[in-house]
Design a protein around this motif. Structure first.
Motif, mmCIF file in Angstrom:
data_model
loop_
_atom_site.group_PDB
_atom_site.id
_atom_site.type_symbol
_atom_site.label_atom_id
_atom_site.label_comp_id
_atom_site.label_asym_id
_atom_site.label_seq_id
_atom_site.Cartn_x
_atom_site.Cartn_y
_atom_site.Cartn_z
ATOM 1 N N ALA A 124 0.841 -1.194 0.000
ATOM 2 C CA ALA A 124 0.000 0.000 0.000
ATOM 3 C C ALA A 124 0.878 1.247 0.000
ATOM 4 O O ALA A 124 1.832 1.331 0.754
ATOM 5 C CB ALA A 124 -0.909 0.007 1.225
ATOM 6 N N ASP A 125 0.558 2.182 -0.880
ATOM 7 C CA ASP A 125 1.252 3.460 -0.953
ATOM 8 C C ASP A 125 0.215 4.573 -0.902
ATOM 9 O O ASP A 125 -0.808 4.513 -1.601
ATOM 10 C CB ASP A 125 2.051 3.585 -2.262
ATOM 11 C CG ASP A 125 3.243 2.655 -2.300
ATOM 12 O OD1 ASP A 125 3.972 2.605 -1.297
ATOM 13 O OD2 ASP A 125 3.430 1.985 -3.328
ATOM 14 N N PHE A 126 0.474 5.589 -0.071
ATOM 15 C CA PHE A 126 -0.438 6.715 0.085
ATOM 16 C C PHE A 126 0.307 8.013 -0.163
ATOM 17 O O PHE A 126 1.421 8.190 0.310
ATOM 18 C CB PHE A 126 -1.029 6.741 1.507
ATOM 19 C CG PHE A 126 -1.903 5.564 1.808
ATOM 20 C CD1 PHE A 126 -3.247 5.587 1.473
ATOM 21 C CD2 PHE A 126 -1.376 4.432 2.414
ATOM 22 C CE1 PHE A 126 -4.065 4.496 1.745
ATOM 23 C CE2 PHE A 126 -2.185 3.342 2.691
ATOM 24 C CZ PHE A 126 -3.532 3.382 2.364
ATOM 25 N N GLY A 162 -4.688 6.476 -2.112
ATOM 26 C CA GLY A 162 -3.944 5.265 -1.805
ATOM 27 C C GLY A 162 -4.117 4.225 -2.885
ATOM 28 O O GLY A 162 -5.212 4.043 -3.419
#
Length: 178
Positions: free
Chosen positions: A64-66, A90
């Motif tokens: 997960a990247d936000f 995200g």
């Protein structure tokens, strides 16, 4: 024991059984789609308005990247869970499927899904039980009559659900807070 006390005990048992059945029936969405219920707008156990930390614990993404959509600043789940971030996007990787979410002040405000492999379709069911690639008829059965043909829209006062149909199959959907 008198007949009256036996009758009272049986009445209490019947009432208890009725209440137990009613409570267990409410564990998942039942009946007609309620456009005002935020829990109707979700997939895989997560829904609009839910805290991002709780959602991440449920969906358990592989990655997960936000990132803030304006400043491009990276965010952690912990920071967002504390209420930081006005417009954070995200990208969650769930094995080989991407799920996009938007977060504002720690809460999910948008959930988007498309591009799901057919063999993974059953894994990505909405909270009403609609799976990716289900038919337009199944969409109507679970959500009722919506507006549109290729993009079917359901609206409440605070939330919107959009479903994309191609060859009478649901191929994408998006849940948004207004």
């Amino acid at each position: 024991m008198t007949k009256r006390s036996i009758f009272a005990i049986l009445a209490w048992l019947a009432l208890f059984a009725f209440m137990l059945a009613a409570c267990s029936a409410q564990s998942g969405p039942s009946g007609a789609f309620d456009p005002e219920n935020q829990q109707e707008y979700g997939v895989g156990g997560i829904y609009l308005g839910q805290n991002i930390k709780e959602a991440m614990d449920i969906i358990k993404p592989t990655k997960a990247d936000f990132m803030d959509m304006v400043t491009r600043e990276s965010y952690t789940v912990e920071r967002m869970a504390k209420g930081e971030g006005e417009a954070v996007m995200g990208m969650l990787l769930l094995d080989r499927t991407q799920l996009l979410v938007k977060v504002r002040k720690g809460e999910l405000i948008s959930i988007m899904l498309s591009g799901v492999a057919k063999e993974d379709a059953a894994r990505f069911k909405t909270l009403r039980g609609l799976a990716m690639y289900d038919s337009g008829e199944q969409l109507k059965k679970l959500y009722g009559e919506g507006n549109g043909e290729k993009e079917v829209v359901y609206e409440g006062s605070k939330y919107t659900a959009n479903f994309g149909l191609e060859n009478n199959q649901v191929v994408w959907f998006r849940f948004d807070s207004k």
